[in-house]
Write a protein that holds these residues in place. Structure first.
Motif, short mmCIF file in Angstrom:
data_model
loop_
_atom_site.label_atom_id
_atom_site.label_comp_id
_atom_site.label_asym_id
_atom_site.label_seq_id
_atom_site.Cartn_x
_atom_site.Cartn_y
_atom_site.Cartn_z
N UNK A 181 0.83 -1.20 0.00
CA UNK A 181 0.00 0.00 0.00
C UNK A 181 0.86 1.25 0.00
N UNK A 182 0.41 2.27 -0.70
CA UNK A 182 1.15 3.54 -0.84
C UNK A 182 2.59 3.28 -1.29
N UNK A 183 2.77 2.28 -2.13
CA UNK A 183 4.14 1.89 -2.51
C UNK A 183 4.81 2.92 -3.41
N UNK A 184 4.03 3.73 -4.07
CA UNK A 184 4.62 4.82 -4.86
C UNK A 184 5.45 5.73 -3.98
N UNK A 185 5.12 5.78 -2.67
CA UNK A 185 5.86 6.61 -1.73
C UNK A 185 6.79 5.78 -0.86
N UNK A 186 6.26 4.69 -0.26
CA UNK A 186 7.05 3.93 0.71
C UNK A 186 8.26 3.25 0.08
N UNK A 187 8.10 2.69 -1.10
CA UNK A 187 9.21 1.94 -1.69
C UNK A 187 10.45 2.81 -1.92
N UNK A 188 10.34 3.98 -2.55
CA UNK A 188 11.55 4.80 -2.69
C UNK A 188 12.03 5.40 -1.37
N UNK A 220 1.90 -10.30 6.10
CA UNK A 220 1.71 -9.12 5.26
C UNK A 220 0.90 -8.11 6.05
N UNK A 221 1.32 -6.86 6.02
CA UNK A 221 0.55 -5.78 6.60
C UNK A 221 0.43 -4.66 5.57
N UNK A 222 -0.64 -3.89 5.71
CA UNK A 222 -0.76 -2.70 4.87
C UNK A 222 0.10 -1.59 5.45
N UNK A 223 0.23 -0.53 4.69
CA UNK A 223 1.01 0.62 5.16
C UNK A 223 0.41 1.22 6.43
N UNK A 224 -0.89 0.93 6.66
CA UNK A 224 -1.58 1.50 7.82
C UNK A 224 -1.69 0.50 8.97
N UNK A 225 -1.00 -0.66 8.86
CA UNK A 225 -0.90 -1.57 9.98
C UNK A 225 -1.92 -2.68 10.03
#
Length: 658
Positions: free
Chosen positions: A238-245, A285-290
């Motif tokens: 989730x929100x990988x466009x931000x979290x991954x980089x 697996x967890x989402x970006x929001x836990x």
């Protein structure tokens, strides 16, 4: 007799094996080298701001802290020999990056401490050095993250006697140099500059590293690497466009623990290449929001998000699927569940509301029919429901058995509800008979994904006995505890109605405008599915009252006389990248002309309802007789339903791939 080399728990872990990521390592990993020099340039720039311009520390400290984080990634890669195949590349960049992270230790010591973490992941605090970041009450965690290097010292010192002499000697030299630099800064009055350039940013950077590299991927997991290496580390999606980089791919930290020698910038590729093998082992697996996701929930989530983002899909083709269950729903309807093999799971992920096209050959002729998928998109279930109407459905309801094989196209259709976590909406479904099949998928998915949304279902049938999915709807109403309200409309004889919960009620008669009027003004979206009269009347009523977004699908259109006069034409069409031609007399539809010429053009219902035969007019003109699938914007852009379109110019060019 000597004991086993491995414990039984370790042996089980080895027997399970790890999928081969199939990712080669370059002699020197260019992104890692670029990251080092980019970090070095940022450090020089931030240091110049401090010493040369007197820029406020509120700006320079975050810049120097960023360098600590990015340089640690270079150090971490070198620790695992992932900076390149050449050993000297790893040794060089490991030592060059180390002073920007922790100048008071040697590269060998850092490598030893970190490998101990990998060998003993999630063990007790005396065995796994990184367990320091997760132990203790929640209010201690920031302190523990800030002091992770102090705990490393506490972990390493008692073990120094067993470490190689060169490593201990190098560590001693690094400690001495660090103390000398600190003493020199104090003696010359530059302690503040040292604190601003190094001490404070380094402390912030290490805290972030302890949080992102250790706590996020490991906290709360009961499994250890020895017992089950697949469940000792997690990924975050989730929100990988931000979290991954921003996290430099550490949101996929599980991949690193399974394949430590893979470069950080290949974690996502490795995950995608081996995703099914990982999911079969129920990796955490967890989402970006836990929020925790099961493997099934992740598969559905990934399909939904990729589909909403416009993930390109290859041209569909029929697959042979084995029927795993045929279950009666009413006297004249059944549900059919398919066994989808692992290699086709992604291709058969669906959006709630989509349908499957089935193909059968009878008396030498090909017959296709579409049936909506009636399962939550968050499950692994691929199920349709069929009501006995014609020969095709009669075969499915009366003759089909578990173990039989059907030819099935992957999911399609644009009558969909795209749920978004965090939404708080009110949806209303107006359905009759088998119109429930796409809507049961919508409501079960939307209410699970959007925990603050609610759904009202107005469901028309002749009687209780003819109500498809009656028991399942009652169960869903109980499960969602008031967020799902069901109003049953029965037009036949008054039978015994036993609501499964207080969230169901019965009304005798048809779905009328009086009941619809009670929802005007409080609905975010309407979903209509059923006979043409119900859909047309409801649409007209909602349009008159400007009731908001209205989505609809027809299962069968009413037959009528052809009102479109076509002309003889040459039809050229692009289908799955191929250019094909057919001749038309003008009396048949463009689709019928193409099918007669042996062209494998996409189609399903042949009644202008499903939208499968949609194509764009590239040249020439044509006129549609019926349109229940395209919105005005698509028509304005030149799209037509080819099963309902007859050419009105002598040349008619279509593009099914557009």
């Amino acid at each position: 007799m000597t004991g086993p080399v491995l414990t039984e728990a370790e042996a089980r872990a080895v027997r399970r094996g790890v999928p081969d990521p199939g990712i080669p390592l370059a002699r020197a990993a260019a992104p890692t080298v670029v990251l080092f020099f980019g970090s070095l340039a940022l450090w020089v720039f931030a240091t110049w701001l401090v010493l040369g311009t007197g820029t406020t520390p509120w700006l320079t400290i975050p810049l120097h802290a960023t360098v600590t984080f990015t340089m640690f990634t270079v150090l971490h890669e070198a620790t695992h020999h992932a900076a390149g195949r050449w050993t000297w590349v790893n040794e060089l960049f490991g030592r060059l990056s180390l002073p920007f992270v922790a100048s008071y230790v040697s590269f060998g010591a850092i490598r030893y401490i970190h490998i101990e973490h990998h060998r003993n992941t999630n063990e007790d605090i005396g065995t796994d050095p990184d367990a320091w970041t997760s132990h203790g009450p929640w209010w201690q965690l920031p302190y523990r993250w800030l002091t992770i290097d102090a705990w490393y010292v506490r972990f390493y010192v008692p073990r120094m006697r067993r470490r190689p002499r060169l490593e201990v000697g190098e560590t001693t030299v690094m400690v001495a140099l660090s103390l000398a630099v600190a003493a020199g800064a104090i003696a010359t009055g530059h302690l503040w500059q040292l604190a601003v350039i190094y001490l404070i940013p380094q402390r912030i950077g290490l805290a972030v590293l302890a949080w992102w590299f250790d706590w996020l991927p490991h906290h709360g997991l009961p499994e250890t690497a020895a017992r089950n290496r697949f469940r000792a580390t997690r990924i975050r999606v989730g929100a990988e466009w931000l979290l991954t980089p921003v996290m430099l791919y550490q949101n996929y930290h599980l991949v690193h623990h399974l394949h430590p020698a893979i470069p950080f910038y290949r974690y996502v590729r490795a995950w995608r290449r081996n995703q099914e093998a990982y999911l079969d082992r129920e990796v955490p697996i967890r989402t970006a929001w836990g929020r925790e996701l099961t493997a099934s929930e992740y598969r559905a989530w990934r399909w939904l998000t990729d589909s909403f983002a416009g993930k390109p899909v290859a041209a569909p083709r029929f697959h042979q699927l084995v029927v795993s269950e045929v279950r009666p729903l009413t006297a004249d309807s059944v549900s059919i569940t398919f066994d989808v093999p692992a290699e086709l799971r992604e291709e058969f992920r669906f959006l709630p509301g989509q349908h499957l096209t089935l193909r059968r050959f009878a008396d030498g002729a090909e017959v296709r029919r579409t049936y909506s998928i009636c399962a939550s998109a968050r499950s692994d279930l691929l199920r349709i429901a069929v009501k006995r109407i014609g020969d095709f459905s009669r075969h499915l309801t009366d003759e089909l058995e578990a173990g039989d094989v059907l030819e099935v196209l992957p999911p399609a259709g644009r009558f969909t509800l795209a749920p978004v976590a965090g939404n708080a909406k009110h949806y209303v479904g107006v359905v009759a008979g088998s119109g429930i099949t796409p809507v049961i998928s919508m409501l079960s998915t939307a209410l699970a994904v959007e925990e603050d949304s609610r759904f009202t279902l107005l469901y028309g049938n002749r009687s209780v006995a003819s109500t498809m999915f009656a028991d399942e709807l009652a169960m869903l109403a109980r499960q969602f505890e008031g967020r799902l309200r069901i109003i049953h409309f029965h037009t036949g004889e008054r039978g015994e109605f036993r609501p499964g919960s207080g969230f169901e009620e019965q009304v005798h008669g048809r779905i009328g405008t009086g009941r619809l009027a009670t929802f005007l003004g409080g609905v975010d979206a309407w979903y209509l599915c059923g006979p043409q009269a119900l859909v047309d009347d409801t649409r007209a009523f909602l349009h008159r009252h400007r009731a908001g977004a209205v989505h609809f699908e027809l299962f069968r259109t009413e037959p009528g006389e052809t009102t479109v006069d076509g002309v003889a034409a040459t039809i050229t069409a692009t289908v799955n990248g191929r250019l094909v031609t057919a001749e038309s007399t003008g009396r048949e539809s463009a689709l019928e002309s193409l099918l007669s010429a042996g062209v494998d053009a996409p189609y399903a219902c042949m009644g202008g309802a499903c939208g499968t035969c949609r194509a764009k007019v590239v040249r020439g003109t044509g006129e549609m007789e019926l349109n229940y699938a395209l919105d005005p914007g698509e028509v304005a852009a030149g799209y037509v339903l080819t099963c309902q379109t007859r050419p009105t110019s002598t040349r008619f060019d279509l593009d099914y791939d557009a």
